[in-house]
Design a protein around this motif. Structure first.
Motif, PDB file in Angstrom:
ATOM      1  N   TRP A   1     -17.458-112.719 -10.618  1.00 49.40           N
ATOM      2  CA  TRP A   1     -17.384-112.655  -9.156  1.00 49.40           C
ATOM      3  C   TRP A   1     -15.969-112.838  -8.620  1.00 49.40           C
ATOM      4  O   TRP A   1     -15.734-112.557  -7.439  1.00 49.40           O
ATOM      5  CB  TRP A   1     -18.308-113.712  -8.561  1.00 49.40           C
ATOM      6  N   GLY A   2     -15.056-113.305  -9.435  1.00 52.92           N
ATOM      7  CA  GLY A   2     -13.689-113.530  -8.991  1.00 52.92           C
ATOM      8  C   GLY A   2     -13.482-114.954  -8.503  1.00 52.92           C
ATOM      9  O   GLY A   2     -14.413-115.614  -8.025  1.00 52.92           O
ATOM     10  N   ALA A   3     -12.255-115.412  -8.598  1.00 52.78           N
ATOM     11  CA  ALA A   3     -11.937-116.790  -8.222  1.00 52.78           C
ATOM     12  C   ALA A   3     -12.162-117.040  -6.739  1.00 52.78           C
ATOM     13  O   ALA A   3     -12.585-118.130  -6.342  1.00 52.78           O
ATOM     14  CB  ALA A   3     -10.491-117.098  -8.597  1.00 52.78           C
ATOM     15  N   ARG A   4     -11.893-116.038  -5.892  1.00 51.57           N
ATOM     16  CA  ARG A   4     -12.045-116.225  -4.444  1.00 51.57           C
ATOM     17  C   ARG A   4     -13.482-116.597  -4.094  1.00 51.57           C
ATOM     18  O   ARG A   4     -13.715-117.511  -3.289  1.00 51.57           O
ATOM     19  CB  ARG A   4     -11.637-114.948  -3.715  1.00 51.57           C
TER      20      ARG A   4
ATOM     21  N   ALA B   1     -21.529-109.154 -19.014  1.00 47.37           N
ATOM     22  CA  ALA B   1     -20.696-107.951 -19.062  1.00 47.37           C
ATOM     23  C   ALA B   1     -21.121-106.878 -18.068  1.00 47.37           C
ATOM     24  O   ALA B   1     -20.274-106.325 -17.350  1.00 47.37           O
ATOM     25  CB  ALA B   1     -20.669-107.393 -20.485  1.00 47.37           C
ATOM     26  N   PRO B   2     -22.415-106.501 -17.957  1.00 49.32           N
ATOM     27  CA  PRO B   2     -22.779-105.455 -16.993  1.00 49.32           C
ATOM     28  C   PRO B   2     -22.616-105.890 -15.541  1.00 49.32           C
ATOM     29  O   PRO B   2     -22.304-105.061 -14.680  1.00 49.32           O
ATOM     30  CB  PRO B   2     -24.234-105.147 -17.328  1.00 49.32           C
ATOM     31  N   LEU B   3     -22.816-107.170 -15.258  1.00 52.47           N
ATOM     32  CA  LEU B   3     -22.576-107.652 -13.898  1.00 52.47           C
ATOM     33  C   LEU B   3     -21.096-107.534 -13.560  1.00 52.47           C
ATOM     34  O   LEU B   3     -20.725-107.102 -12.456  1.00 52.47           O
ATOM     35  CB  LEU B   3     -23.039-109.105 -13.761  1.00 52.47           C
ATOM     36  N   ARG B   4     -20.263-107.897 -14.501  1.00 55.27           N
ATOM     37  CA  ARG B   4     -18.807-107.792 -14.309  1.00 55.27           C
ATOM     38  C   ARG B   4     -18.396-106.334 -14.100  1.00 55.27           C
ATOM     39  O   ARG B   4     -17.589-106.028 -13.220  1.00 55.27           O
ATOM     40  CB  ARG B   4     -18.109-108.378 -15.531  1.00 55.27           C
ATOM     41  N   ARG B   5     -18.973-105.434 -14.893  1.00 60.02           N
ATOM     42  CA  ARG B   5     -18.654-104.011 -14.783  1.00 60.02           C
ATOM     43  C   ARG B   5     -19.116-103.438 -13.451  1.00 60.02           C
ATOM     44  O   ARG B   5     -18.426-102.637 -12.828  1.00 60.02           O
ATOM     45  CB  ARG B   5     -19.315-103.263 -15.940  1.00 60.02           C
ATOM     46  N   SER B   6     -20.284-103.873 -12.973  1.00 63.25           N
ATOM     47  CA  SER B   6     -20.805-103.392 -11.697  1.00 63.25           C
ATOM     48  C   SER B   6     -19.919-103.812 -10.539  1.00 63.25           C
ATOM     49  O   SER B   6     -19.654-103.028  -9.617  1.00 63.25           O
ATOM     50  CB  SER B   6     -22.231-103.903 -11.483  1.00 63.25           C
ATOM     51  N   VAL B   7     -19.442-105.055 -10.548  1.00 58.85           N
ATOM     52  CA  VAL B   7     -18.539-105.526  -9.498  1.00 58.85           C
ATOM     53  C   VAL B   7     -17.240-104.727  -9.534  1.00 58.85           C
ATOM     54  O   VAL B   7     -16.680-104.369  -8.485  1.00 58.85           O
ATOM     55  CB  VAL B   7     -18.266-107.033  -9.648  1.00 58.85           C
ATOM     56  N   ALA B   8     -16.760-104.398 -10.739  1.00 58.91           N
ATOM     57  CA  ALA B   8     -15.531-103.615 -10.853  1.00 58.91           C
ATOM     58  C   ALA B   8     -15.729-102.199 -10.324  1.00 58.91           C
ATOM     59  O   ALA B   8     -14.819-101.615  -9.720  1.00 58.91           O
ATOM     60  CB  ALA B   8     -15.085-103.569 -12.312  1.00 58.91           C
ATOM     61  N   LEU B   9     -16.921-101.625 -10.519  1.00 60.64           N
ATOM     62  CA  LEU B   9     -17.202-100.255 -10.072  1.00 60.64           C
ATOM     63  C   LEU B   9     -17.387-100.160  -8.564  1.00 60.64           C
ATOM     64  O   LEU B   9     -16.840 -99.260  -7.912  1.00 60.64           O
ATOM     65  CB  LEU B   9     -18.466 -99.729 -10.758  1.00 60.64           C
TER      66      LEU B   9
END
Length: 488
Positions: A466-469, A405-413
């Motif tokens: 990280w996203g599908a790409r 969750a925090p890794l996902r949030r950091s990428v979004a930020l």
């Protein structure tokens, strides 16, 4: 190319002339002795998917799969007697052919001061003082290259104070960042700085050694200054230090520290136990950053490593090792649970997965973070397959200890590669496997032919982070590098 060498020669001559003039002015000075040494390497490296994709960490640029590099370091030691000396290291840093001072017809000036420090013994004592730009490495056991917290060159003042035949007190102060390289908004407060103090107490006996140590870093800004927000478009962008020192929550909501001074405190111990042909190495480190600041800006954690080595064989030294570090929990509002660091250079077995272990590792290693992960590995070191040839084989498996969750949030930020990077910061569902086989052949005692190889495989990479790409483009990473290292 001649311009770079001429500039280096002029700079060296100027420094020596200055020293000679200074020393000549000392009426009772002992004759100065000058000794020069150094190293120069040239190598070619072919590597693919260093970031497990063919792009930069943020996915905006493609990578060059082959480059030719070289680096020169020239050291001058000036001594007067046994108690006074000055050391100057000049370097032309790692540069790919066709760039900077190696650009045809329009070379740039690339000479840098790598180290420049004065070292003397305080009269009437055995206290040794070192002042100037020097290497500051916080204690780490011998089985691991570098330090997981701090290992770099910076302006510092350090003193070594003998307490007994078996123990020394080492203390120092340094300033890693200041002014235009400050942690906060330069335009609002050009006086912002990062100061650091450190202390260690090495103790050694015939079979056992331990070095307890502590360090304190203070990030300070002038009253009324606005904290550095850390926008990818803003300056200064501290890159690696930002990723190692800040919490992921630092960039959420109202970004930045709330206090005028944000402190980070480390404490640890490096130890070794050697009995006959068996040696056991271990490190334990704890740290807490953003003390006294908002909860989301805090970063704290633990790191531990251990290695077991057998030295009884003539042709190989086997070593097994492992490490564990706390990782992020699911909430960035309470700060980060990864141990803070400054300039991390930790490596085990010269692994291709980490930094500084291989000779030719400039831009050609995976550079995964052992912080927020656990792992195990084995090394066959100092292998003697034939006369004048030394080889090393290392295999490592590592898995993340971070909640996704925090890794996902950091990428979004902030986007990918800004605070966390695919294949370098791992969630609990992701892993890496790495193998490297390195060789050094002594053509002469001063000249070595070096061949390095590396392979890394990522597993379990999460599209939700990280996203599908990125995940769809992920592939194995590999490296082959060969060149010459000349030491003189």
């Amino acid at each position: 190319m001649m311009t770079g060498h001429n500039t280096l020669a002029r700079a060296q001559a100027l420094a020596l002339a200055f020293l000679a003039l200074f020393l000549a002015g000392e009426g009772r000075a002992e004759p100065a002795q000058v000794r020069m040494s150094g190293e120069h390497y040239v190598y070619g490296a072919s590597f693919r998917n260093r970031n497990f994709i063919g792009w930069s960490t943020d996915g905006t640029q493609t990578e060059d799969a082959f480059a030719l590099w070289q680096r020169l370091r020239l050291r001058t030691d000036v001594t007067q007697g046994d108690n006074l000396g000055f050391t100057l290291w000049l370097q032309v840093n790692n540069t790919p052919w066709g760039n900077d001072y190696l650009t045809v017809d329009n070379p740039a000036v690339s000479v840098q001061v790598f180290k420049a420090y004065l070292q003397f013994t305080v009269p009437g004592t055995d206290v040794q003082v070192t002042a100037g730009k020097q290497t500051v490495t916080l204690p780490q056991s011998e089985a691991f290259n570098g330090s997981v917290v701090m290992d770099t060159e910076l302006g510092a003042l350090a003193a070594k104070i003998p307490l007994a035949e078996w123990a020394d007190l080492i203390l120092g102060y340094g300033r890693p960042l200041s002014y235009v390289n400050a942690l906060e908004d330069v335009a609002a407060s050009p006086r912002n700085i990062l100061d650091m103090a450190f202390l260690s107490l090495p103790f050694s006996s015939e079979t056992f050694s331990v070095t307890p140590w502590t360090a304190l870093a203070l990030s300070m800004n002038a009253q009324g200054a606005h904290p550095y927000v850390g926008s990818p478009d803003g300056a200064p962008d501290l890159g690696y230090i930002r990723q190692e020192l800040y919490s992921l929550g630092y960039f959420a909501g109202r970004p930045g520290y709330r206090q005028d001074t944000a402190s980070t405190l480390w404490g640890g111990a490096a130890s070794k136990l050697a009995v006959q042909n068996v040696a056991l190495y271990a490190d334990l480190i704890g740290a807490s950053g953003g003390l006294g600041d908002a909860g989301k800006n805090k970063r704290r954690g633990l790191f531990a490593d251990m290695a077991l080595e057998y030295t009884g064989f003539d042709r190989v030294t086997p070593r097994v090792f492992g490490w564990w570090s706390t990782g992020e929990d699911a909430d960035i509002a309470n700060g980060s649970e990864r141990m803070p660091a400054l300039v991390r250079t930790w490596n085990a077995g010269g692994s291709y997965l980490f930094s500084t272990g291989q000779t030719f590792d400039n831009s050609t290693s995976v550079y995964a973070s052992p912080i927020g992960a656990w792992g195990i590995g084995v090394t066959l070191d100092r292998m003697s397959l034939m006369e004048d040839l030394s080889s090393r084989l290392t295999a490592v498996y590592m898995r993340g200890t971070n909640d996704p969750a925090p890794l996902r949030r950091s990428v979004a930020l902030n986007g990918p590669g800004y605070m966390v990077t695919m294949g370098k910061n791992l969630s609990v569902n992701e892993y890496l496997m790495g193998v490297n086989f390195d060789h050094a052949y002594a053509v002469t005692p001063q000249l070595k032919l070096i061949v390095e190889t590396g392979f890394a495989h990522p597993g379990g990479l999460q599209k939700s982070i990280w996203g599908a790409r990125f995940v769809n483009a992920a592939q194995d990473s590999w490296k082959v590098a060969a060149g010459f290292l000349y030491s003189f």
